[in-house]
Each structure stands twice: as C-alpha cells, then as structure tokens.
Design an enzyme around this catalytic site. Structure first.
Site, PDB file in Angstrom:
ATOM      1  N   ALA A 216       0.829  -1.114  -0.099  1.00 18.07           N
ATOM      2  CA  ALA A 216       0.092  -0.067  -0.051  1.00 18.07           C
ATOM      3  C   ALA A 216       0.883   1.164   0.189  1.00 18.07           C
ATOM      4  O   ALA A 216       0.473   2.191   0.581  1.00 18.07           O
ATOM      5  CB  ALA A 216      -0.957   0.060   1.181  1.00 18.07           C
TER       6      ALA A 216
ATOM      7  N   ARG B 245     -50.041  36.201  20.776  1.00 18.55           N
ATOM      8  CA  ARG B 245     -49.908  37.182  19.730  1.00 18.55           C
ATOM      9  C   ARG B 245     -50.726  38.425  19.688  1.00 18.55           C
ATOM     10  O   ARG B 245     -51.438  38.529  20.785  1.00 18.55           O
ATOM     11  CB  ARG B 245     -50.563  36.483  18.461  1.00 18.55           C
ATOM     12  CG  ARG B 245     -51.974  36.251  18.668  1.00 18.55           C
ATOM     13  CD  ARG B 245     -52.746  35.069  17.709  1.00 18.55           C
ATOM     14  NE  ARG B 245     -54.035  34.904  17.757  1.00 18.55           N
ATOM     15  CZ  ARG B 245     -54.735  33.826  17.524  1.00 18.55           C
ATOM     16  NH1 ARG B 245     -54.057  32.837  17.021  1.00 18.55           N
ATOM     17  NH2 ARG B 245     -55.786  33.790  17.441  1.00 18.55           N
TER      18      ARG B 245
ATOM     19  N   LYS C 205      -3.206   6.862  -2.837  1.00 21.10           N
ATOM     20  CA  LYS C 205      -4.259   5.998  -3.865  1.00 21.10           C
ATOM     21  C   LYS C 205      -5.161   5.101  -3.085  1.00 21.10           C
ATOM     22  O   LYS C 205      -6.253   4.948  -3.386  1.00 21.10           O
ATOM     23  CB  LYS C 205      -3.267   5.362  -4.898  1.00 21.10           C
ATOM     24  CG  LYS C 205      -4.110   4.437  -5.940  1.00 21.10           C
ATOM     25  CD  LYS C 205      -3.394   3.758  -7.005  1.00 21.10           C
ATOM     26  CE  LYS C 205      -2.209   2.965  -6.756  1.00 21.10           C
ATOM     27  NZ  LYS C 205      -1.526   2.271  -7.783  1.00 21.10           N
TER      28      LYS C 205
ATOM     29  N   ASP D 180      -4.517  -1.763  -3.821  1.00 19.09           N
ATOM     30  CA  ASP D 180      -5.212  -0.970  -4.993  1.00 19.09           C
ATOM     31  C   ASP D 180      -5.915  -1.755  -5.947  1.00 19.09           C
ATOM     32  O   ASP D 180      -6.340  -1.486  -6.987  1.00 19.09           O
ATOM     33  CB  ASP D 180      -4.307   0.224  -6.163  1.00 19.09           C
ATOM     34  CG  ASP D 180      -3.367  -0.828  -6.429  1.00 19.09           C
ATOM     35  OD1 ASP D 180      -3.163  -1.996  -6.416  1.00 19.09           O
ATOM     36  OD2 ASP D 180      -2.515  -0.274  -7.437  1.00 19.09           O
TER      37      ASP D 180
ATOM     38  N   GLY E 165       9.949  -0.647  -6.277  1.00 15.55           N
ATOM     39  CA  GLY E 165       9.423  -2.198  -6.950  1.00 15.55           C
ATOM     40  C   GLY E 165       8.923  -2.776  -5.670  1.00 15.55           C
ATOM     41  O   GLY E 165       8.993  -2.622  -4.605  1.00 15.55           O
TER      42      GLY E 165
ATOM     43  N   ALA F  53     -52.465  29.329  16.577  1.00 15.18           N
ATOM     44  CA  ALA F  53     -51.667  29.808  15.414  1.00 15.18           C
ATOM     45  C   ALA F  53     -51.001  31.154  15.699  1.00 15.18           C
ATOM     46  O   ALA F  53     -51.735  31.996  16.022  1.00 15.18           O
ATOM     47  CB  ALA F  53     -52.495  29.665  14.307  1.00 15.18           C
TER      48      ALA F  53
ATOM     49  N   HIS G  29     -45.435  19.836   7.385  1.00 14.23           N
ATOM     50  CA  HIS G  29     -44.890  20.794   6.594  1.00 14.23           C
ATOM     51  C   HIS G  29     -44.439  21.760   7.038  1.00 14.23           C
ATOM     52  O   HIS G  29     -44.802  22.353   7.912  1.00 14.23           O
ATOM     53  CB  HIS G  29     -45.994  21.024   5.364  1.00 14.23           C
ATOM     54  CG  HIS G  29     -47.260  20.998   5.696  1.00 14.23           C
ATOM     55  ND1 HIS G  29     -48.297  20.378   5.118  1.00 14.23           N
ATOM     56  CD2 HIS G  29     -47.734  21.543   6.761  1.00 14.23           C
ATOM     57  CE1 HIS G  29     -49.472  20.675   5.576  1.00 14.23           C
ATOM     58  NE2 HIS G  29     -49.218  21.334   6.754  1.00 14.23           N
TER      59      HIS G  29
END
Length: 457
Positions: A9, A439, A22, A103, A78, A422, A362
């Site tokens: 490797a 609110r 690699k 590889d 090598g 709401a 949603h």
C-alpha cells in the site's frame, strides 16, 4: 498451518492526480485498502501487515481500526523491495504468506480462501493468482509446464511469438512458503532498466531452486488494479453490481439497479423496494418492507420496518417502523423519530427526539428538542433553538397541538395535552391542559383607506 498476509500500500498513485494516497480512495463507501483487509480477514487470516510509504500517516488514519501492523517503504523501488521492507514482519514465522495489492479492491474472500487452500494442499512453494483475458497486451504472461505447473512469468516486451499468443496474465498477487520467500529475497537484484526489485523475479528464483509453483485462475474483475480516476469508476461499477445483486438475491426489489448506489456495509431487509436514484451510504440498516422513492439519500442511519422515504435526506439518525418521511424532508444527525410518525414536505429536524404517532407535516424546523407522542405541528412552526451563543433545549409533551406559524423560543417547555394558537411566539412554559395565545390583538380601523385617499375608485 499458520497463514498471514502482506498488503502492498505504498504506491504514490500519480495518475490519480490526488493529494491523498491512492489506496485510501473509496469504492462504494470503503477505502480500497480496507476492502482488501476486510476480505483477508473474512478468509480467517488474522495477521496482516501493510507496507506503506508516501502519505503513511493518512493510510494509518484510515486503517488504524483494522488491527494491522505496518512496514515502511521509504523509497518505492519495486514490488520486490516492498516485500523486503516487510521482512521484519515475517521474521521467525513459519507457514504461508499471501501478498496482495492495496489498489485491487475487487478481490473476494472466497478467492483468498481458495488461494491458501490450493497452495497448502498442493504443497507449492509459491502460488500466484492469474486470469485469462481476450486482450493480454501489456500484461506479463503465465507460461505453464505440460503438468500445469507455472514455468515462468514473461513480461509482454520480452515475449516471443508463441508467448504473445498466451492470454493467461499475472495479477501481482501471490502466496509463498515463508521460508522460501525469505531465501528468494536474498537473491533478488535490481539488474533491469528500471533499477527496481520485482516480485515476479522471486517466482523465477523459486522455480530455479527446483520448487513447485502453481496458479489459480480467477475472473479478471477480481484482479483489476486502480491507477486512475477512470479505473476507480470502473471498479465502482463492478462493486455496485455485486452489492445490488446480493441484495436482490436476499429479497430486495430494485426498480433500476444500475441507477441505485449502495455502499458495501449497508444492510437491507427483504421486501424493501428501492426506486432509481437512491443513495444509501455508510453503516446504514434498512429493515423489512420499506419503500425508498427516487432521489433519497440515507447515511449511517437505522430505518425501521415499513418506513416510506420520498425524495429526502436522512443522516446519522433513527426512524421508527411505519413512519413516513418526505417528500423533501431533511433529517439531520442525532435525530430519533418514533413509530408511525409523519415527517412531511420541507421539514428539517436536527438532534431531536420525535415521539410515536407525531405529525410534522410541512414547512417546519425542529432543533435540539424532545417531542412526545401524538403531537401535531402546524405549517410554519419553528423551534428557535439558537440564542446567538449556544443551542438551547425545547421540551414538548404528549398530545400537544402546535398551531401554524408558531415560534417556540428555546429554552421552553410545552406540557402534555396543550394547545398553542396559530401565530403565537411562545417564550414561557405552557401548563398542562392550557391553551396558549401569544400574539397581538387584532384591530380593525374602519374607513382607514378612504381617509388616507388610498381607496381605488
């Protein structure tokens, strides 16, 4: 019989045009070298040594959980030199060593088992893996004796007219008697145009010593090496076909298996249906009878039985059985969704727990929250979890009804059996059994447009 393995490797991988070594590039979600290590382990080989070089720390980082040892190849001289660098690993060992390349990720554990069994039962000094191909141009040829034993390996440029007709090629993967290998390495030289030490020369040295050399033939795809991005893509295609075929054999339906992308460690239960364009990654488990509609991505998650996912992203989360997700939902890490829940379109949930039978239908954001069972979130609800410095916690009990366009300013607690009107902005705890309204009072100013001269005539 003692068996071990060396995996080469240390290659630079110049043709990959990458800053990474690699062998750590991934094929179907797993590093190439880890594909090889894992299949060696599946073949019951416990002792594994990696020969590493450039980028060694990166390779170690990607393999440190594989319980392997390392040998350093400072200069790439090598394949034979790489094995010489691993001599310390082989010191005082008697038995068999297999040599693979990091590889070549498509080698299977069945082939590795066959290699060791063939080598040991035939009492070979060396055994190599070969393949037959239609066009062997550029490959070293396997020349056999009349008995079937390997006579020699001849590089393409050195082949005579008869040898050029041979279509059995060398893979670069071998099995050796350890003592024979160590003795042969002593006689290895770099007397060639490249000035390198070739492992193929060890086969010739072994043969000249009068020892038996054998070979097993496997499909070419198993010995495919990856040296470029093009070859990486080719390996990905082969691996993906294997993965999808395995799941189909196990009872999973693919509407179009060629456009479905599943990582190697994914588990999928039978009677699950997967539509085109799905991407399933990492250590994901999908239970039985799920339906994954097109363009969904699931990564490192657990999906319960009977779940439906449509055009959504689920990351590092758990989805309970019978739940529906999407379309266009985003489930972020550390989220746990209960059974038979509904997570609808354009909903984002992050680091939260959602109870059984809760509906978030949603246009909602929930972050850093604990949500009970049988709750209902109206459209446009936002859990405001960030105060500008740190994330704060929101707790919502069972049977809570959250009206549309509600802001829950964390930290805040909404108790069981509550209603929130709401348009409310909730900053204080909502007691059990309460209706919370936060609110402004509506004021109607009659005749205002006429007084301002804004009324259209």
């Amino acid at each position: 019989m003692y068996n071990c393995a060396i995996i080469l490797a240390a290659g630079k991988g110049k043709r990959m045009k990458s800053s990474m070594p690699k062998v750590v590039h991934k094929v179907c979600g797993k590093e190439m070298v880890n594909h090889v290590i894992d299949n060696v382990r599946k073949a019951n080989i416990k002792d594994v040594n990696l020969v590493i070089g450039k980028g060694s720390e990166t390779v170690k980082e990607h393999t440190r959980d594989r319980n392997v040892t390392y040998s350093m190849q400072e200069e790439q001289l090598g394949t034979g030199h790489a094995v010489i660098c691993a001599e310390e690993f082989l010191k005082d060992k008697k038995g068999t060593v297999a040599i693979f390349t990091g590889d070549a990720p498509l080698i299977t554990n069945e082939t590795i088992q066959e290699l060791f069994e063939f080598h040991n039962s035939g009492k070979y000094a060396a055994t190599l893996i070969s393949s037959t191909v239609q066009d062997p141009t550029g490959y070293g040829r396997i020349i056999r004796e009349a008995s079937g034993e390997v006579k020699k390996i001849v590089e393409h440029k050195d082949c005579n007219e008869e040898e050029l007709k041979v279509n059995e090629i060398n893979s670069g993967m071998y099995c050796f008697d350890i003592e024979v290998l160590l003795n042969s390495l002593k006689n290895l030289n770099n007397d060639n145009s490249q000035g390198e030490y070739y492992l193929t020369d060890v086969i010739e040295i072994t043969k000249k010593s009068g020892d038996k050399v054998g070979a097993i033939v496997v499909p070419y795809e198993e010995i495919m090496g990856v040296n470029s991005r093009v070859q990486l893509s080719e390996a990905e295609i082969v691996m993906r076909k294997r993965i999808n075929h395995k799941h189909m054999v196990n009872g999973v339906t693919f509407i179009d298996c060629e456009s479905t992308y599943i990582d190697v460690d994914v588990e999928i239960g039978n009677d699950t249906i997967i539509y085109p364009g799905c991407v399933i990654q990492g250590n994901t488990t999908i239970k039985e009878e799920c339906t994954l509609y097109s363009n969904s991505r699931i990564c490192n998650s657990v999906i319960g039985s009977g779940v439906i996912v449509e055009n959504s992203v689920i990351l590092e989360s758990h989805v309970g059985e019978g739940t529906t997700v999407g379309p266009f939902a985003y489930i972020r890490p550390e989220t746990k969704i209960g059974k038979s829940a509904r997570i609808g379109d354009f909903v984002e949930i992050k680091k939260s727990t959602i109870g059984d039978n809760t509906k978030v239908s949603h246009l909602t954001y929930i972050g850093d929250a604990e949500v009970g069972s049988k709750c209902n979130f109206g459209c446009g609800t936002v859990v405001v979890n960030y105060d500008g410095q740190r994330k704060q916690k929101t707790i919502i009990g069972n049977n809570a009804f959250i009206g549309c366009n509600t802001n829950l300013i964390s930290p805040v607690k909404v108790n069981d059996n509550t209603y929130i009107a709401a348009g409310s902005t909730i900053t204080k705890e909502v007691p059990e059994g309460s209706l919370a309204i936060a609110r402004s009072k509506q004021i109607n100013k009659e005749g205002w447009l006429d007084k301002k001269g804004l009324l259209k005539k």
